[in-house]
Write a protein that holds these residues in place. Structure first.
Motif, PDB file in Angstrom:
ATOM      1  N   ARG A 436       0.822  -1.215   0.000  1.00 33.16           N
ATOM      2  CA  ARG A 436       0.000   0.000   0.000  1.00 33.16           C
ATOM      3  C   ARG A 436       0.853   1.261   0.000  1.00 33.16           C
ATOM      4  O   ARG A 436       0.434   2.297  -0.539  1.00 33.16           O
ATOM      5  CB  ARG A 436      -0.946  -0.004   1.198  1.00 33.16           C
ATOM      6  CG  ARG A 436      -0.293   0.002   2.565  1.00 33.16           C
ATOM      7  CD  ARG A 436      -1.335   0.014   3.684  1.00 33.16           C
ATOM      8  NE  ARG A 436      -0.730  -0.040   5.015  1.00 33.16           N
ATOM      9  CZ  ARG A 436      -0.402  -1.153   5.649  1.00 33.16           C
ATOM     10  NH1 ARG A 436      -0.630  -2.339   5.064  1.00 33.16           N
ATOM     11  NH2 ARG A 436       0.130  -1.126   6.856  1.00 33.16           N
ATOM     12  N   GLN A 437       2.064   1.191   0.586  1.00 28.51           N
ATOM     13  CA  GLN A 437       2.954   2.354   0.554  1.00 28.51           C
ATOM     14  C   GLN A 437       3.473   2.603  -0.852  1.00 28.51           C
ATOM     15  O   GLN A 437       3.558   3.752  -1.304  1.00 28.51           O
ATOM     16  CB  GLN A 437       4.112   2.152   1.529  1.00 28.51           C
ATOM     17  CG  GLN A 437       3.711   2.153   2.996  1.00 28.51           C
ATOM     18  CD  GLN A 437       4.887   1.934   3.915  1.00 28.51           C
ATOM     19  OE1 GLN A 437       5.495   0.865   3.923  1.00 28.51           O
ATOM     20  NE2 GLN A 437       5.219   2.956   4.701  1.00 28.51           N
ATOM     21  N   VAL A 438       3.819   1.530  -1.537  1.00 26.37           N
ATOM     22  CA  VAL A 438       4.249   1.662  -2.930  1.00 26.37           C
ATOM     23  C   VAL A 438       3.132   2.261  -3.773  1.00 26.37           C
ATOM     24  O   VAL A 438       3.351   3.178  -4.579  1.00 26.37           O
ATOM     25  CB  VAL A 438       4.692   0.297  -3.487  1.00 26.37           C
ATOM     26  CG1 VAL A 438       4.864   0.349  -5.003  1.00 26.37           C
ATOM     27  CG2 VAL A 438       5.983  -0.163  -2.818  1.00 26.37           C
ATOM     28  N   ASP A 439       1.933   1.775  -3.570  1.00 25.67           N
ATOM     29  CA  ASP A 439       0.808   2.270  -4.359  1.00 25.67           C
ATOM     30  C   ASP A 439       0.504   3.732  -4.041  1.00 25.67           C
ATOM     31  O   ASP A 439       0.123   4.510  -4.929  1.00 25.67           O
ATOM     32  CB  ASP A 439      -0.423   1.394  -4.119  1.00 25.67           C
ATOM     33  CG  ASP A 439      -0.270   0.001  -4.716  1.00 25.67           C
ATOM     34  OD1 ASP A 439       0.653  -0.194  -5.535  1.00 25.67           O
ATOM     35  OD2 ASP A 439      -1.062  -0.887  -4.349  1.00 25.67           O
ATOM     36  N   ARG A 440       0.681   4.121  -2.773  1.00 24.59           N
ATOM     37  CA  ARG A 440       0.484   5.539  -2.423  1.00 24.59           C
ATOM     38  C   ARG A 440       1.523   6.421  -3.108  1.00 24.59           C
ATOM     39  O   ARG A 440       1.208   7.521  -3.576  1.00 24.59           O
ATOM     40  CB  ARG A 440       0.547   5.727  -0.902  1.00 24.59           C
ATOM     41  CG  ARG A 440      -0.732   5.377  -0.181  1.00 24.59           C
ATOM     42  CD  ARG A 440      -0.786   5.990   1.206  1.00 24.59           C
ATOM     43  NE  ARG A 440       0.213   5.450   2.108  1.00 24.59           N
ATOM     44  CZ  ARG A 440      -0.017   4.497   3.011  1.00 24.59           C
ATOM     45  NH1 ARG A 440      -1.227   3.953   3.118  1.00 24.59           N
ATOM     46  NH2 ARG A 440       0.942   4.082   3.819  1.00 24.59           N
ATOM     47  N   LEU A 441       2.776   5.950  -3.157  1.00 24.64           N
ATOM     48  CA  LEU A 441       3.819   6.724  -3.825  1.00 24.64           C
ATOM     49  C   LEU A 441       3.526   6.854  -5.317  1.00 24.64           C
ATOM     50  O   LEU A 441       3.647   7.944  -5.892  1.00 24.64           O
ATOM     51  CB  LEU A 441       5.186   6.072  -3.605  1.00 24.64           C
ATOM     52  CG  LEU A 441       6.366   6.701  -4.361  1.00 24.64           C
ATOM     53  CD1 LEU A 441       6.498   8.191  -4.059  1.00 24.64           C
ATOM     54  CD2 LEU A 441       7.663   5.971  -4.027  1.00 24.64           C
ATOM     55  N   VAL A 442       3.121   5.767  -5.937  1.00 25.98           N
ATOM     56  CA  VAL A 442       2.790   5.821  -7.367  1.00 25.98           C
ATOM     57  C   VAL A 442       1.632   6.788  -7.604  1.00 25.98           C
ATOM     58  O   VAL A 442       1.652   7.609  -8.537  1.00 25.98           O
ATOM     59  CB  VAL A 442       2.444   4.412  -7.889  1.00 25.98           C
ATOM     60  CG1 VAL A 442       1.836   4.491  -9.298  1.00 25.98           C
ATOM     61  CG2 VAL A 442       3.685   3.526  -7.906  1.00 25.98           C
ATOM     62  N   GLY A 443       0.625   6.732  -6.725  1.00 19.09           N
ATOM     63  CA  GLY A 443      -0.509   7.641  -6.864  1.00 19.09           C
ATOM     64  C   GLY A 443      -0.113   9.090  -6.676  1.00 19.09           C
ATOM     65  O   GLY A 443      -0.570   9.977  -7.419  1.00 19.09           O
TER      66      GLY A 443
END
Length: 454
Positions: A436-443
Motif C-alpha cells: 500500500r505504501q508503494v501504491d500511495r507513492l505511485v498515486g
C-alpha cells in the motif's frame, strides 16, 4: 514561444512550486518554531550543513521512525522511500538489530579490543559478500580511504582511476572530474589545498577503451568504482563492460576496488557477487549494520598476502588507517544481527517484488503524462529521471539532472505523504515496506505529474 524544462511549461512549474512551498510551510508551525529556537547552536542551524540542502523550504524535524514510516514533530507521517539515503535500507530499527543494541548497551559500548561477537560478524561478512580478509570502519568514506592506501602500498603505484560523476563519500583522493577530456579537481571543494588530480585519473563509465588507455600508463594502483553508478542519475553498465574492466585490470596489474555501499540494494551479497565479478578489494557501508554507523572493507586472499609482505617490511609508526571508535562492540552487535537475521534472501525477495511494482507504476505515470522522462531500477533501488534514457555515463547523468523540476516533484511528494532521497530522485524499498505504501507513492507521483503537465 512557451519555454519548457524537462517538458514542463516553466511558468506553470514556478506556480506549482510556489503553491507547494506555501502548503509545506503553513502546515509545519512546530517545525519552524523549533528550528528558529535552536538555530544558534549549529552552523547553518543544523547538525550537518547539507541538511539545509533538502529541496524543501526548511528541514523536517523527525520525532520517530519505524519500519518504512517516518513522523515529524508536526505529526505528519510519511512513507519513507529515502531510508536515510541507504543507511536504513532494511527499515528503521529492525527488531533484531534494536534488540542486539539494547543487549550490548548493558555490557559496554567501546573497548578497543575484539569480542566473540566480532568474530561471528567476520564470518557472516564472508558468508554474505565473499572470501575477503576484513577490517571494520565507521563510514564507507573511511573504508574507501583505507582500501586506496592498501592498493597503493601493494602495487607501489600512485594513481587511482574513477569514473566521471562517481561518488565514494568524502574521499579527497577521488574528488576529481573530467573537464574537456582532462582530469581536474571537482568544483565546489571546500578548503582544498592539494590537487587530487595529480594522483587520480578519470574516464567515463562504460568507456572500456578509455579505461584500457589509462591503465596502459602503468601508474594506476586501482580502479575504484560502484558496479552501477549511483548518487547521480543512475547509470547501468553495458553488457560485457565489467568483464572487460576485470580483464584490463589483470593485464595491467591494477587492482579493482568494488564500492557496494549503495548497490547492496541490488541483491543478497551485492551486485558484483550476484553477477560473478571478482573484486580485489571490497567496500560496504551505510546499511550493513542496520542503521548503526559501520562499514567494512575486505582484501581478497592474494591481496591480503601481498599486504602482509609489505607490513612485515614497514617501519614503526602510524599507518594512517583506523580510528579509535571503529570496530567497537556496538557495531558488531548490530552487524551480526543485521547480517544474520535481517539481510536475508527472504528480505531481498520482498524488496525486489515491490521495487518492480514501483518501477512499473512510475513508468506508467510517466507514459500517462506524456513526459520525456524514464525510470531505472537496480534491485530495490528505483529512480525516475527527468530526461529520456537510458544514460550511459556520468556526463549524461549530470546533464539529465533538472534541479527546478526535481525540487518541485520532491516537495509535491512530501506534501502528499511520501519522502524520497533529497539530492536525486532515488527511492528504496525495504523489507518493512508495504504494498500500500508503494501504491500511495505511485498515486502521489501520478498526481504531481498530472499537475505539472496539465
Amino acid at each position: 514561444m512557451t519555454a519548457l524544462l524537462a517538458g514542463i511549461d516553466t511558468d506553470h512549474l514556478r506556480h506549482f512550486a510556489t503553491q507547494e512551498a506555501m502548503r509545506y510551510s503553513v502546515g509545519r508551525p512546530n517545525t519552524q518554531h523549533a528550528l528558529n529556537m535552536g538555530e544558534g547552536a549549529f552552523l547553518a542551524g543544523v547538525p550537518m550543513h547539507w541538511m539545509r540542502d533538502w529541496p524543501i523550504p526548511f528541514p523536517l524535524l523527525i520525532s520517530s521512525a519505524k519500519g518504512a514510516k517516518i513522523t515529524d514533530i508536526d505529526g505528519y507521517g510519511l512513507d519513507d522511500f529515502c531510508l536515510g539515503d541507504t543507511g536504513s535500507l532494511f527499515g528503521h530499527s529492525p527488531a533484531p538489530v534494536a534488540k542486539a543494541i539494547a543487549r550490548q548497551a548493558r555490557h559496554g559500548l567501546t573497548y578497543m579490543l575484539p569480542s566473540p561477537e566480532a568474530l561471528e560478524a567476520g564470518r557472516l561478512l564472508t558468508k554474505r559478500f565473499g572470501n575477503f580478509r576484513w577490517q571494520i570502519a565507521t563510514t564507507a568514506s573511511d573504508a574507501n580511504r583505507c582500501a586506496i592506501r592498501v592498493a597503493r602500498e601493494v602495487t607501489g603505484r600512485p594513481k587511482i582511476l574513477v569514473f566521471n560523476g562517481c561518488y565514494h563519500g568524502t574521499v579527497d583522493d577521488v574528488m576529481v572530474e573530467l573537464s574537456e577530456g582532462a582530469t581536474v579537481t571537482r568544483a565546489g571543494m571546500v578548503g582544498q589545498v592539494s590537487n587530487p588530480a595529480e594522483h587520480a585519473v578519470v574516464v567515463e563509465f562504460n568507456d572500456l577503451a578509455a579505461l584500457q588507455a589509462a591503465l596502459a600508463t602503468g601508474d594506476v594502483a586501482a580502479v575504484l568504482a560502484e558496479p552501477v553508478m549511483t548518487n547521480c542519475c543512475m547509470v547501468l553498465p553495458d553488457a560485457g563492460f565489467w568483464a572487460g574492466v576485470r580483464a584490463a585490470c589483470d593485464a595491467a596489474g591494477t587492482l579493482l576496488i568494488m564500492d557496494e555501499t549503495h548497490t547492496v540494494s541490488s541483491g543478497l551479497g551485492g551486485w558484483a557477487r550476484g553477477n560473478g565479478l571478482a573484486a580485489d578489494l571490497f567496500v560496504i557501508g551505510k546499511a550493513v549494520a542496520g542503521g548503526v554507523a559501520c562499514a567494512a572493507w575486505g582484501l581478497a586472499p592474494d591481496v591480503a598476502r601481498r599486504f602482509a609482505v609489505t607490513e612485515a617490511k614497514r617501519g614503526a609508526g602510524h599507518s594512517g588507517m583506523g580510528t579509535t571508535l571503529s570496530g567497537n562492540p556496538l557495531q558488531f552487535a548490530a552487524l551480526r544481527a543485521n547480517l544474520a537475521e535481517v539481510m536475508t534472501a527472504k528480505s531481498y525477495a520482498h524488496m525486489e517484488k515491490l521495487a518492480a511494482r514501483l518501477e512499473a507504476g512510475l513508468a506508467a505515470a510517466i507514459t500517462g503524462a506524456a513526459a520525456p522522462w524514464h525510470v531505472v531500477r537496480v534491485g530495490a533501488r528505483v529512480e525516475f529521471i527527468c530526461a529520456p534514457g537510458p544514460l550511459r555515463n556520468g556526463s549524461e547523468a549530470m546533464a539529465a539532472h533538472c534541479a527546478p523540476v526535481e525540487r518541485a516533484v520532491h516537495l509535491g511528494l512530501v506534501n502528499r505523504g511520501c519522502l524520497i532521497a533529497p539530492f536525486h530522485n532515488m527511492m528504496l524499498v525495504s523489507p518493512a515496506t508495504k504494498k500500500r505504501q508503494v501504491d500511495r507513492l505511485v498515486g502521489a507521483f501520478a498526481e504531481v505529474l498530472g499537475a505539472l503537465f496539465e
